[in-house]
Design a protein around this motif. Structure first.
Motif, PDB file in Angstrom:
ATOM      1  N   ASP A  19      -0.001   3.073  14.563  1.00 28.67           N
ATOM      2  CA  ASP A  19      -1.218   3.329  13.958  1.00 28.67           C
ATOM      3  C   ASP A  19      -2.431   2.253  14.560  1.00 28.67           C
ATOM      4  O   ASP A  19      -3.336   2.913  14.741  1.00 28.67           O
ATOM      5  CB  ASP A  19      -0.679   2.599  12.304  1.00 28.67           C
ATOM      6  N   ASP A  71      -2.881   3.679   7.099  1.00 27.93           N
ATOM      7  CA  ASP A  71      -1.532   4.418   7.254  1.00 27.93           C
ATOM      8  C   ASP A  71      -0.639   3.133   6.932  1.00 27.93           C
ATOM      9  O   ASP A  71       0.299   3.249   6.187  1.00 27.93           O
ATOM     10  CB  ASP A  71      -1.234   4.809   8.497  1.00 27.93           C
ATOM     11  N   MET A 155       2.058   9.901   5.680  1.00 26.32           N
ATOM     12  CA  MET A 155       1.744   8.695   6.439  1.00 26.32           C
ATOM     13  C   MET A 155       2.320   7.496   5.944  1.00 26.32           C
ATOM     14  O   MET A 155       2.516   6.707   7.117  1.00 26.32           O
ATOM     15  CB  MET A 155      -0.012   8.769   6.779  1.00 26.32           C
ATOM     16  N   TYR A 156       2.643   7.506   4.774  1.00 23.98           N
ATOM     17  CA  TYR A 156       3.091   6.292   4.602  1.00 23.98           C
ATOM     18  C   TYR A 156       4.725   6.237   3.774  1.00 23.98           C
ATOM     19  O   TYR A 156       5.179   5.234   2.893  1.00 23.98           O
ATOM     20  CB  TYR A 156       2.083   5.479   3.375  1.00 23.98           C
ATOM     21  N   SER A 313      -1.944   8.680  12.753  1.00 25.28           N
ATOM     22  CA  SER A 313      -0.877   9.130  12.019  1.00 25.28           C
ATOM     23  C   SER A 313       0.211   9.666  12.851  1.00 25.28           C
ATOM     24  O   SER A 313       1.306   9.613  12.591  1.00 25.28           O
ATOM     25  CB  SER A 313      -1.308  10.179  10.945  1.00 25.28           C
ATOM     26  N   SER A 316       1.885   6.708  14.533  1.00 19.93           N
ATOM     27  CA  SER A 316       2.753   6.008  13.447  1.00 19.93           C
ATOM     28  C   SER A 316       3.993   6.697  12.948  1.00 19.93           C
ATOM     29  O   SER A 316       4.945   6.115  13.162  1.00 19.93           O
ATOM     30  CB  SER A 316       1.760   5.874  12.327  1.00 19.93           C
TER      31      SER A 316
END
Length: 383
Positions: A19, A71, A155-156, A313, A316
């Motif tokens: 990220d 993110d 993304m999370y 993203s 990450s």
């Protein structure tokens, strides 16, 4: 340190590193990045624009210099929700726990260089959560309908994979339920597949191939087709392919499924709308990077960083999976330490918090599985 704790820390480290490194390169083409930075990006770099405060008024964020972005901030917020609930989550937990957290808890926001509530940092697609759930009073399971279709939910979702380590099917189902509050269509699907990929990567003995197989097995519609296409292209790369060739090949493979178009900051008129034949770009490309760099932590992250477009993203996601596969030994601690200092962030705190919850949930799941088996056996015996 036991397996779950080590791998949880590695996943979150990989996520934060990707990220932070990718934040500086987000939104630009590989050619623009090489011109700006005098060649390939090899680590932490300054923002693309020196006048970052005023260059893009809609997004006045200090991206670069080791600053994590939304993110990671959203990932940490989800960890806090797990720590509050200490069990599996659903769309209703997003409404009752995540939305208030976005609006009330003060924290250091690296890109704003000040303390603020998270709602002031997240972008419009994430503000949707508050608009729909807090003010629209929409059923949480359906609140994502109408939002732009992007990687905002995916993304999370790494924590969902962590609490379901070894059970990618359960990770997929949980993420799909939760993401219904935020996204729809292939944006929601990507959230489920990313969580499943992390859950598989957290399994002892997992490999790059097993992560890709799980991702394809559980994916649907355009997301499945996109992952298959990108994975095939990545596997067909010749040994020793250049970084530039890897980026070009993966971009060519995802292009038929991407609605955004060639100019990332000037999306097509039909970009990011629901579809059964399209996919978000970020997850398939992240999986392609994982294959192209054979799961190497630094290589796959840097490949994503230099890909540009939604690089934070992509990096990450691949960092999360590479961290899960490689564990503590794979993590680039020099990058992590520098990012922790620049972002004023204690990543170990969140890793310990999530590992505690993951162990509790695993114990609960074992008890529930045994009870279910007993019930099924009782039914079978009564036939």
């Amino acid at each position: 340190m036991n397996w779950v704790r080590e791998r949880t820390a590695a996943v979150l480290a990989g996520s934060a590193i990707g990220d932070a490194l990718g934040g500086a390169t987000e939104g630009f083409s590989p050619e623009q990045l090489r011109q700006r930075y005098g060649g390939r990006v090899e680590g932490i770099v300054p923002p693309y624009y020196e006048n970052w405060k005023t260059q893009r008024p809609v997004s006045p964020y200090h991206k670069g210099d080791g600053h994590i972005t939304d993110d990671t901030l959203m990932t940490q917020a989800l960890i806090q929700v797990y720590a509050q609930r200490r069990d599996h989550l659903d769309a209703f937990a997003m409404a009752s726990d995540l939305v208030p957290l976005l609006q009330t808890e003060w924290r250091w926001i690296p890109e704003l260089e000040r303390e603020s509530i998270l709602l002031q940092r997240v972008f419009l697609a994430e503000k949707w959560l508050v608009t729909r759930l807090q003010y629209g009073h929409v059923d949480p399971r359906e609140a994502g309908v109408g939002n732009v279709i992007n990687c905002g939910a995916a993304m999370y979702m790494a924590p969902v994979g962590i609490v379901n380590a070894g059970n990618p099917r359960r990770a997929y189902d949980e993420a799909i339920d939760m993401a219904g509050a935020h996204q729809a269509s292939y944006g929601r699907e990507a959230a489920g597949i990313f969580a499943a990929a992390v859950a598989e990567a957290m399994t002892p003995g997992a490999t790059v191939d097993s992560v890709i197989a799980v991702s394809i097995n559980y994916a649907h519609d355009g997301t499945r087709a996109a992952i298959e296409a990108v994975a095939a292209a990545a596997r067909a790369l010749p040994a020793g392919a250049s970084h530039e060739d890897i980026i070009a090949v993966l971009r060519d493979a995802i292009r038929p499924f991407d609605t955004v178009g060639e100019k990332y900051r000037e999306p097509n008129m039909d970009a990011r709308i629901p579809s059964r034949t399209k996919a978000i770009e970020e997850l398939p490309v992240a999986l392609g990077m994982l294959i192209a760099y054979a799961g190497d932590f630094r290589g796959s992250i840097l490949g994503a960083v230099n890909y540009g477009r939604d690089s934070d993203s992509i990096a990450s996601m691949v960092g999360s999976i590479a961290g899960a596969l490689g564990g503590a030994e794979a993590v680039a601690t020099d990058w992590l330490d520098a990012i922790a200092e620049a972002s004023r962030m204690d990543f170990g705190h969140y890793a310990e918090k999530l590992a505690d919850v993951a162990e509790e949930i695993a114990a609960l799941d074992l008890d529930r599985a045994r009870a279910q088996i007993a019930s099924l056996e009782a039914v079978a015996a009564a036939r």
